[in-house]
Design a protein around this motif. Structure first.
Motif, PDB file in Angstrom:
ATOM      1  N   THR A  40      11.073  -1.420  14.068  1.00  0.00           N
ATOM      2  CA  THR A  40       9.789  -0.930  14.594  1.00  0.00           C
ATOM      3  C   THR A  40       9.440   0.471  14.142  1.00  0.00           C
ATOM      4  OG1 THR A  40      10.883  -0.143  16.613  1.00  0.00           O
ATOM      5  CG2 THR A  40      10.036  -2.411  16.615  1.00  0.00           C
ATOM      6  N   HIS A  41      10.336   1.141  13.468  1.00  0.00           N
ATOM      7  CA  HIS A  41      10.062   2.528  13.095  1.00  0.00           C
ATOM      8  C   HIS A  41       9.023   2.634  11.976  1.00  0.00           C
ATOM      9  CE1 HIS A  41      13.373   3.801  15.644  1.00  0.00           C
ATOM     10  NE2 HIS A  41      14.119   2.865  15.076  1.00  0.00           N
ATOM     11  N   ARG A  42       8.956   1.627  11.121  1.00  0.00           N
ATOM     12  CA  ARG A  42       8.008   1.706  10.009  1.00  0.00           C
ATOM     13  C   ARG A  42       7.682   0.308   9.508  1.00  0.00           C
ATOM     14  NH1 ARG A  42       8.589   5.686   4.862  1.00  0.00           N
ATOM     15  NH2 ARG A  42       8.692   7.126   6.620  1.00  0.00           N
ATOM     16  N   ALA A  43       6.398   0.048   9.271  1.00  0.00           N
ATOM     17  CA  ALA A  43       5.938  -1.166   8.601  1.00  0.00           C
ATOM     18  C   ALA A  43       5.287  -0.772   7.289  1.00  0.00           C
ATOM     19  CB  ALA A  43       4.959  -1.938   9.482  1.00  0.00           C
ATOM     20  N   LEU A  44       5.416  -1.643   6.274  1.00  0.00           N
ATOM     21  CA  LEU A  44       4.868  -1.363   4.952  1.00  0.00           C
ATOM     22  C   LEU A  44       3.628  -2.223   4.727  1.00  0.00           C
ATOM     23  CD1 LEU A  44       8.193  -1.353   2.913  1.00  0.00           C
ATOM     24  CD2 LEU A  44       7.081   0.561   4.102  1.00  0.00           C
ATOM     25  N   VAL A  45       2.532  -1.576   4.317  1.00  0.00           N
ATOM     26  CA  VAL A  45       1.267  -2.275   4.067  1.00  0.00           C
ATOM     27  C   VAL A  45       0.909  -2.077   2.593  1.00  0.00           C
ATOM     28  CG1 VAL A  45      -1.148  -2.504   4.690  1.00  0.00           C
ATOM     29  CG2 VAL A  45       0.538  -1.856   6.437  1.00  0.00           C
ATOM     30  N   TYR A  46       0.837  -3.204   1.846  1.00  0.00           N
ATOM     31  CA  TYR A  46       0.461  -3.162   0.430  1.00  0.00           C
ATOM     32  C   TYR A  46      -1.023  -3.513   0.334  1.00  0.00           C
ATOM     33  CZ  TYR A  46       5.471  -3.226  -0.538  1.00  0.00           C
ATOM     34  OH  TYR A  46       6.800  -2.933  -0.589  1.00  0.00           O
ATOM     35  N   ARG A  47      -1.800  -2.606  -0.287  1.00  0.00           N
ATOM     36  CA  ARG A  47      -3.253  -2.792  -0.385  1.00  0.00           C
ATOM     37  C   ARG A  47      -3.651  -2.933  -1.847  1.00  0.00           C
ATOM     38  NH1 ARG A  47      -6.679   0.593   3.623  1.00  0.00           N
ATOM     39  NH2 ARG A  47      -5.774  -1.087   4.889  1.00  0.00           N
ATOM     40  N   LEU A  48      -4.447  -3.967  -2.126  1.00  0.00           N
ATOM     41  CA  LEU A  48      -4.925  -4.221  -3.484  1.00  0.00           C
ATOM     42  C   LEU A  48      -6.227  -3.469  -3.698  1.00  0.00           C
ATOM     43  CD1 LEU A  48      -4.325  -5.905  -6.055  1.00  0.00           C
ATOM     44  CD2 LEU A  48      -5.840  -7.670  -5.118  1.00  0.00           C
ATOM     45  N   GLU A  49      -6.208  -2.577  -4.697  1.00  0.00           N
ATOM     46  CA  GLU A  49      -7.390  -1.773  -4.981  1.00  0.00           C
ATOM     47  C   GLU A  49      -8.309  -2.502  -5.954  1.00  0.00           C
ATOM     48  OE1 GLU A  49      -7.901   0.739  -3.241  1.00  0.00           O
ATOM     49  OE2 GLU A  49      -5.915   1.256  -2.450  1.00  0.00           O
ATOM     50  N   GLN A  50      -9.482  -1.909  -6.194  1.00  0.00           N
ATOM     51  CA  GLN A  50     -10.469  -2.537  -7.059  1.00  0.00           C
ATOM     52  C   GLN A  50      -9.967  -2.675  -8.494  1.00  0.00           C
ATOM     53  OE1 GLN A  50     -13.307  -3.874  -6.175  1.00  0.00           O
ATOM     54  NE2 GLN A  50     -13.065  -3.309  -4.010  1.00  0.00           N
ATOM     55  N   ASP A  51      -9.143  -1.733  -8.937  1.00  0.00           N
ATOM     56  CA  ASP A  51      -8.626  -1.787 -10.307  1.00  0.00           C
ATOM     57  C   ASP A  51      -7.357  -2.629 -10.420  1.00  0.00           C
ATOM     58  OD1 ASP A  51      -6.924  -0.201  -8.916  1.00  0.00           O
ATOM     59  OD2 ASP A  51      -6.943   1.490 -10.315  1.00  0.00           O
ATOM     60  N   ARG A  52      -7.080  -3.444  -9.405  1.00  0.00           N
ATOM     61  CA  ARG A  52      -5.934  -4.363  -9.352  1.00  0.00           C
ATOM     62  C   ARG A  52      -4.613  -3.633  -9.146  1.00  0.00           C
ATOM     63  NH1 ARG A  52      -7.828  -8.985  -8.115  1.00  0.00           N
ATOM     64  NH2 ARG A  52      -5.853  -9.946  -8.788  1.00  0.00           N
ATOM     65  N   SER A  53      -4.640  -2.326  -8.950  1.00  0.00           N
ATOM     66  CA  SER A  53      -3.416  -1.617  -8.623  1.00  0.00           C
ATOM     67  C   SER A  53      -3.132  -1.755  -7.132  1.00  0.00           C
ATOM     68  CB  SER A  53      -3.541  -0.135  -8.998  1.00  0.00           C
ATOM     69  OG  SER A  53      -4.569   0.481  -8.234  1.00  0.00           O
ATOM     70  N   ARG A  54      -1.916  -1.390  -6.738  1.00  0.00           N
ATOM     71  CA  ARG A  54      -1.529  -1.520  -5.335  1.00  0.00           C
ATOM     72  C   ARG A  54      -1.189  -0.142  -4.760  1.00  0.00           C
ATOM     73  NH1 ARG A  54      -0.633  -6.263  -2.855  1.00  0.00           N
ATOM     74  NH2 ARG A  54      -0.737  -8.161  -4.104  1.00  0.00           N
ATOM     75  N   THR A  55      -1.615   0.049  -3.519  1.00  0.00           N
ATOM     76  CA  THR A  55      -1.311   1.266  -2.777  1.00  0.00           C
ATOM     77  C   THR A  55      -0.486   0.892  -1.555  1.00  0.00           C
ATOM     78  OG1 THR A  55      -3.370   2.293  -3.496  1.00  0.00           O
ATOM     79  CG2 THR A  55      -2.304   3.238  -1.558  1.00  0.00           C
ATOM     80  N   MET A  56       0.518   1.723  -1.241  1.00  0.00           N
ATOM     81  CA  MET A  56       1.345   1.446  -0.066  1.00  0.00           C
ATOM     82  C   MET A  56       0.938   2.386   1.068  1.00  0.00           C
ATOM     83  SD  MET A  56       5.480   1.481   0.412  1.00  0.00           S
ATOM     84  CE  MET A  56       5.671  -0.079  -0.457  1.00  0.00           C
ATOM     85  N   LEU A  57       0.736   1.783   2.243  1.00  0.00           N
ATOM     86  CA  LEU A  57       0.461   2.521   3.467  1.00  0.00           C
ATOM     87  C   LEU A  57       1.619   2.320   4.424  1.00  0.00           C
ATOM     88  CD1 LEU A  57      -3.276   1.494   3.953  1.00  0.00           C
ATOM     89  CD2 LEU A  57      -2.373   3.454   2.698  1.00  0.00           C
ATOM     90  N   ARG A  58       1.852   3.310   5.267  1.00  0.00           N
ATOM     91  CA  ARG A  58       2.965   3.228   6.200  1.00  0.00           C
ATOM     92  C   ARG A  58       2.451   3.438   7.616  1.00  0.00           C
ATOM     93  NH1 ARG A  58       4.092   5.498   1.600  1.00  0.00           N
ATOM     94  NH2 ARG A  58       3.052   7.414   2.266  1.00  0.00           N
ATOM     95  N   ALA A  59       3.047   2.715   8.548  1.00  0.00           N
ATOM     96  CA  ALA A  59       2.650   2.874   9.954  1.00  0.00           C
ATOM     97  C   ALA A  59       3.814   2.486  10.837  1.00  0.00           C
ATOM     98  CB  ALA A  59       1.430   2.015  10.270  1.00  0.00           C
ATOM     99  N   SER A  60       3.945   3.169  11.953  1.00  0.00           N
ATOM    100  CA  SER A  60       4.958   2.814  12.942  1.00  0.00           C
ATOM    101  C   SER A  60       4.441   1.676  13.803  1.00  0.00           C
ATOM    102  CB  SER A  60       5.296   4.026  13.815  1.00  0.00           C
ATOM    103  OG  SER A  60       6.153   3.651  14.883  1.00  0.00           O
ATOM    104  N   LEU A  61       5.365   0.834  14.241  1.00  0.00           N
ATOM    105  CA  LEU A  61       4.998  -0.279  15.131  1.00  0.00           C
ATOM    106  C   LEU A  61       5.220   0.085  16.585  1.00  0.00           C
ATOM    107  CD1 LEU A  61       6.488  -3.239  13.063  1.00  0.00           C
ATOM    108  CD2 LEU A  61       4.095  -2.585  13.274  1.00  0.00           C
TER     109      LEU A  61
END
Length: 818
Positions: free
Chosen positions: A473-494
């Motif tokens: 629960t300390h951290r979840a990983l969120v992979y986001r697909l950008e317009q240029d098909r690259s990926r960005t990682m976001l982090r959030a606690s649960l």
């Protein structure tokens, strides 16, 4: 069909048994494809071996036991295409009671006819034919299933769906002809019934009435004609309610018609069919169109002209029989070559090869295939086309055409023409999905979910039924697909309010980690005298005794009183020590009797294991495993023997084995230890137990005493490999001479002598001397061959080098001794 319940493999075995019984079996039959000619040939060969005769007495008995009347037998014979009067002679004999010649035999035509209608049992030859037909039909089914031509399998599988009706009511348009059976029943003033056959000339012969022409009449027309003819013989037969004699007519057994099926069919020939038979019936008997035959344009010729054309697709696609044509005597069914065929592949409901008529196009082909699947892409259907000859150029024989078929669903859509050989491919839609988010890992229902604008991480976790017990629960990983098909990682606690604060986007992928996937594995190892040594998962508060029990307990010979534990030292301690070794007691009393089962009650203060501990269970002091040796060869009692003491020697074991036999050869004695030969002297050991050759034996040793062999085996580069009789006065060269001498490529300085005890000696050559080993009985002399480079000539460089070294040594010796 008989044997239809058996598989093709089992049917083949039955055929082989039958053929082997008559001596016609060949191994090739098991794997051969049996054709009609093969069937006929095998049947003729079997007839020569088995014969086909049936005694007249047997035939009379079978006719009487069948219960069939003369007229019934005549009708059935005629239906099968035989002369209906074949059995009249035997019915006359039954009626008059006279006996037939016991030595005579009925005609083969009559025997086959009576077998066909069931009066006589089938012979092994008929069974052979049926079984061969079954295998041939099975091969046809497999070939049709491999073929992709639409409709091909319809005619390959054995079934009764195309057998015409030969009993019951017929249509009002059925016309009577020669061979039909008519039943006439009179009631009233006259009570009588007559089974009447239509003669070849088209007449019915009615008792007391005479000949009545009926050829070509329907049942209704026949009734009208019989009023006239019967009224002449029976005054009570007339129309109206005042008739005192009434009659009724009906059809009995129907005649058969002979038709021809020719052209592009599997089995072109003439066939006997019912007068109710249609084109489908004839095609079915002929196996249907072959690989090149047309399914869309089947012609029926009658009296030299075409009377109809049949398209099989309406029947195959919708079960419609409107185009089917009833066949008559002498009709010819002709199957021409198919003109235009196209292949459908991909996302059609029924892929395959389809035949098109002039004017039909892509829409018709898709309709024949049952339409398209939901996942088909209609905007781009690709046609792989072979260019017509006038459009071909070097290196350009084909072209691709992309077609948008979405408009073909409209009724007024234009026809998209197709060419013979076109390959139409329907592609599938992309696997990519929009309007979705995904969650994997430590949630109760991982997977993909519908994305809704404003959805947060907390909303997604709630839709996945929340976190499971092992979620990190300390951290979840969120992979986001950008317009240029690259990926960005976001982090959030649960934990807390952070999941609600993170707003998700379309096609986000959320990974919820698990605690156990991040935690280093906690393992301990146990080795030594336990039943199942190896690595084990460490549980909290696991003790040393728990690990011993988890490993299956102690093995035979274990020391149950103590164990050794090696514990890794903390690498941060900055010392040279890598492990701490601890001796841990397992039993309070070392002298306590031990039967292999630890009886450990839970106690406070047991030794608790830590991650990475390595446990060793040692062997009990004084324990010795079974120590045996094998004794083979020329002893009175060969076998395995236990070494009772650590001081057991050769002579001790040989004496326990009963001593040597009279044929033993002690000088050939050999001891094999771990695959190697150990030097031992059996003769000296038996003569003097304290001799050096009477060596100590170890567990696993193998002792072999060979039989005395008075020959010497000479092999290798000799003119004649042979066994030469041993003679004490002969030298190594003598034995080689007795084998024909050295071969041209022999290496005379590399001869090897192998003695019966496994020892080997090689010819040694120095500057001045050549040492030759002696030869003993049972030895093997091996003369090696020289390499090609050695045979090419003398290596003068090597000779000069050796000569120089010898001269230098002699010169040094001379100077030193002056």
């Amino acid at each position: 069909m008989i044997f239809s319940c058996l598989s093709a493999r089992h049917t083949r075995y039955l055929i082989l048994l039958l053929l082997s019984a008559v001596g016609l079996w060949t191994p090739a039959l098991l794997s051969a494809q049996i054709s009609q000619q093969d069937t006929a040939q095998l049947r003729r060969m079997a007839e020569q071996r088995l014969g086909t005769s049936v005694s007249q007495e047997e035939l009379l008995r079978r006719l009487q036991a069948s219960g069939m009347t003369r007229s019934q037998v005549q009708a059935r014979l005629q239906q099968l295409g035989y002369d209906p009067r074949l059995a009249d002679e035997y019915f006359d004999a039954l009626d008059s009671g006279r006996e037939l010649d016991p030595t005579g035999t009925p005609s083969e035509e009559l025997v086959q006819g009576l077998r066909g209608i069931g009066v006589l049992l089938r012979s092994p030859l008929d069974t052979l034919g049926i079984m061969l037909d079954s295998i041939r039909a099975d091969s046809a089914v497999r070939a049709a299933e491999r073929s992709r031509i639409f409709g091909k399998t319809l005619f390959a599988r054995a079934t009764g769906q195309f057998e015409p009706v030969i009993t019951g009511a017929v249509g009002p348009d059925y016309r009577i002809g020669p061979g039909d059976e008519i039943w006439l029943i009179l009631t009233g003033d006259v009570e009588q019934s007559y089974p009447l056959d239509v003669t070849r000339e088209g007449f019915l012969i009615i008792p007391q009435v005479g000949q009545v022409p009926v050829n070509g009449l329907t049942i209704e027309q026949l009734e009208d004609r019989l009023y006239t003819y019967l009224g002449r013989a029976y005054s009570g037969v007339r129309r109206g309610p005042d008739a005192t004699t009434r009659f009724q007519v009906s059809l009995g057994q129907l005649r058969t018609s002979h038709v021809f099926v020719v052209g592009e069919v599997e089995r072109p020939s003439g066939y006997q069919i019912s007068p109710m038979g249609r084109v489908f019936n004839a095609l079915y008997q002929a196996g249907g169109p072959n690989e090149t035959g047309s399914f869309r344009r089947i012609l029926v010729r009658r009296n030299g002209r075409v009377v109809g054309e049949v398209d099989l697709y309406p029947y195959l696609l919708a079960g419609e029989e409107a185009q089917d044509i009833r066949l008559e005597q002498g009709d010819m069914v002709f199957v021409p070559v198919a003109e235009t065929r196209v292949t459908l592949e991909g996302e059609a409901r029924r892929t395959g090869i389809y035949e098109l008529k002039p004017g039909e196009g892509l829409r018709d082909a898709l309709s024949f295939a049952g339409g398209v699947r939901p996942e088909a892409v209609l905007e781009r259907v690709q046609i792989d086309r072979i260019l017509p000859p006038h459009r071909r150029e070097p290196g350009r024989d084909r072209e691709l055409v992309d077609v948008d078929v979405s408009s073909l669903l409209m009724l007024d859509a234009p026809v998209i023409p197709l060419n013979d050989g076109d390959i139409i491919t329907l592609f599938t839609v992309s696997e990519e999905r929009r309007n979705r988010v995904a969650v994997t890992g430590g949630v109760r229902r991982p997977g993909q979910y519908e994305y809704r604008p404003g959805m947060t991480l907390a909303d997604l976790v709630a839709r996945a039924d929340g976190l499971d017990e092992g979620a990190y629960t300390h951290r979840a990983l969120v992979y986001r697909l950008e317009q240029d098909r690259s990926r960005t990682m976001l982090r959030a606690s649960l934990e807390g309010a952070q999941p609600a604060a993170l707003v998700l986007a379309d096609r986000d992928s959320v990974v919820v980690l698990r605690e156990d996937s991040l935690r280093l594995p906690s393992m301990v190892t146990i080795q030594g005298y336990v039943r199942d040594p190896g690595q084990y998962q460490l549980a909290a508060n696991m003790s040393l005794r728990d690990l011993v029990l988890a490993a299956g307990g102690f093995a035979e010979g274990a020391d149950p009183t103590a164990a050794e534990v090696a514990r890794t030292v903390d690498p941060m301690s900055r010392t040279d020590q890598t492990a701490e070794v601890v001796q841990v007691p397992l039993a309070a009393d070392a002298a306590l009797p031990f039967d292999g089962v630890p009886r450990w009650q839970p106690e406070a203060g047991e030794f608790v294991l830590l991650r990475g501990d390595r446990v060793f269970i040692r062997r009990a002091p004084g324990y010795e495993e079974a120590r045996t040796v094998a004794v083979t060869g020329q002893v009175l009692q060969p076998g395995r023997y236990e070494l009772g003491t650590r001081q057991a020697r050769i002579s001790d074991v040989i004496q326990r084995a009963g001593g040597l036999t009279a044929e033993a050869y002690p000088d050939g004695f050999a001891i094999y230890r771990d695959g190697l030969i150990v030097a031992g002297n059996l003769t000296a050991a038996l003569a003097n137990p304290t001799a050096p050759g009477n060596i100590l034996l170890l567990a696993g040793d193998s002792l072999h005493i060979p039989r005395y062999d008075a020959t010497v085996n000479v092999t290798g580069a000799v003119l004649l490999q042979a066994k030469v009789l041993y003679d004490d006065d002969r030298s190594l060269g003598d034995y080689i001479d007795r084998a024909g001498g050295y071969a041209e490529n022999a290496d005379r300085n590399g001869v090897v002598v192998t003695y019966p005890n496994g020892e080997r000696k090689v010819v040694r050559r120095t500057v001045w001397l050549r040492r030759v080993p002696t030869v003993e009985p049972g030895s093997t002399i091996f003369v090696p061959s020289q390499s090609e480079s050695e045979l090419e000539g003398v290596n003068w460089g090597e000779v000069i080098a050796r000569s120089t070294a010898v001269i230098s040594a002699l010169a040094t010796l001379y100077i030193a001794t002056r």
